[in-house]
Design an enzyme around this catalytic site. Structure first.
Site, PDB file in Angstrom:
ATOM      1  CG  HIS A  91      -5.657  -3.525 -12.528  1.00 40.81           C
ATOM      2  ND1 HIS A  91      -4.720  -4.440 -11.211  1.00 40.81           N
ATOM      3  CD2 HIS A  91      -6.361  -2.903 -11.981  1.00 40.81           C
ATOM      4  CE1 HIS A  91      -4.866  -4.194  -9.999  1.00 40.81           C
ATOM      5  NE2 HIS A  91      -5.894  -3.069  -9.961  1.00 40.81           N
ATOM      6  CD  GLU A 161      -5.181   0.689  -8.405  1.00 44.54           C
ATOM      7  OE1 GLU A 161      -5.325   0.793  -8.199  1.00 44.54           O
ATOM      8  OE2 GLU A 161      -4.871  -0.762  -9.996  1.00 44.54           O
TER       9      GLU A 161
HETATM   10  P1  13P Z   1      -5.877  -2.570  -3.281  1.00 44.58           P
HETATM   11  O1  13P Z   1      -6.922  -2.137  -2.825  1.00 44.58           O
HETATM   12  O2  13P Z   1      -6.630  -4.057  -2.244  1.00 44.58           O
HETATM   13  O3  13P Z   1      -4.631  -2.942  -2.749  1.00 44.58           O
HETATM   14  O4  13P Z   1      -5.679  -2.940  -4.762  1.00 44.58           O
HETATM   15  C1  13P Z   1      -5.358  -1.730  -5.121  1.00 44.58           C
HETATM   16  C2  13P Z   1      -6.530  -1.786  -6.675  1.00 44.58           C
HETATM   17  O5  13P Z   1      -5.322  -2.435  -7.361  1.00 44.58           O
HETATM   18  C3  13P Z   1      -7.355  -1.782  -7.197  1.00 44.58           C
HETATM   19  O6  13P Z   1      -6.988  -1.285  -8.693  1.00 44.58           O
END
Ligand code: 13P
Length: 242
Positions: A91, A161
């Site tokens: 992450h 992401e």
């Molecule tokens: P948000 O949905 O708060 O933007 O976070 C995304 C995230 O980092 C999920 O791992």
């Protein structure tokens, strides 16, 4: 559709954790819905043991050590032992603390070795006009996929992401067309490794934009941060696309 709720460090009270789990259990009965919750490690220990529901649990990270004299580390074996079946790895909030591709690769190996599924997060910090970010994404995937066997590769869930879209509002998420393009690109890179994986999108997914992001983008589900720690929001979000 797969919905992974990354609770990050938002949830600190056991009561709140239990309430979110209870509502997730109701949602998990819906057709075509797979719910994976990633609470803090102590809360996985609270909720997962004895869990017979359709909800699965993920750790938000694990150690790259195999145990022993390692104060503060949570090993893959310990995670599996309390009922985690998935582990979020790489992450951006962990990478920002200095986690390298090498460390992530070793954590992927530990996760697989203990029969759990890695949810491998990748994503660029920003988009440049020369499309360098595509090479960045390719390199993040290569760092993990090149060292695995075909049987191991296929088990990974990839979560795209983009860092610039995390933790904001629905209007700041990626545009659906750009998402579709990126999912196609990721599938092409995975194809170079003879692998075909489930791919999630994460970054400001909310009840108001999830349907738009799901339609035609080719994603298999979502990795959800802030909207996953509110019962009403998470419920509305899952219902919007199921
Ligand atoms: P948000 O949905 O708060 O933007 O976070 C995304 C995230 O980092 C999920 O791992």
């Amino acid at each position: 559709m797969i919905f992974v709720g990354n609770w990050k460090a938002y949830i600190e009270s056991p009561q709140k954790a239990k309430a979110l789990f209870a509502s997730a259990k109701r949602l998990a009965g819906r057709k075509g819905v797979r719910i994976i919750l990633a609470p803090s490690a102590p809360h996985v220990g609270l909720l997962a043991p004895g869990n017979r529901s359709k909800v699965s649990f993920a750790l938000q990270d694990i150690s790259n050590s195999t145990g022993g004299a390692e104060t503060g580390e949570v090993t893959a074996a310990a995670a599996f032992g309390i009922g985690a079946r998935y582990v979020i790895l790489g992450h951006s909030e962990r990478r920002a603390r200095g986690e390298s591709d090498q460390i992530i690769f070793s954590k992927v190996q530990h996760t697989l070795a203990h029969g759990m599924t890695p949810v491998l997060c990748i994503g660029e910090r920003e988009r440049d006009s020369d499309a360098q970010y595509l090479q960045f994404i390719r390199a993040q995937l290569a760092a993990v996929f090149s060292g695995l066997t075909p049987q191991e590769r296929i088990k990974i869930i990839v979560a795209y992401e983009p860092i610039w879209a995390i933790g904001l509002h629905a209007s700041d998420a990626i545009a659906p067309g750009d998402l579709a393009e990126m999912i196609l690109y990721i599938r092409k890179v995975l194809g170079d490794y003879m692998s075909s994986n489930q791919i999630l999108y994460g970054g400001s997914v909310e009840p108001g934009n999830v349907r738009m992001l799901a339609a035609g983008s080719g994603v298999d589900g979502f990795l959800i941060g802030h909207a996953s720690v509110d019962v009403q929001n998470f419920t509305a979000l899952v219902k919007a696309v199921s």
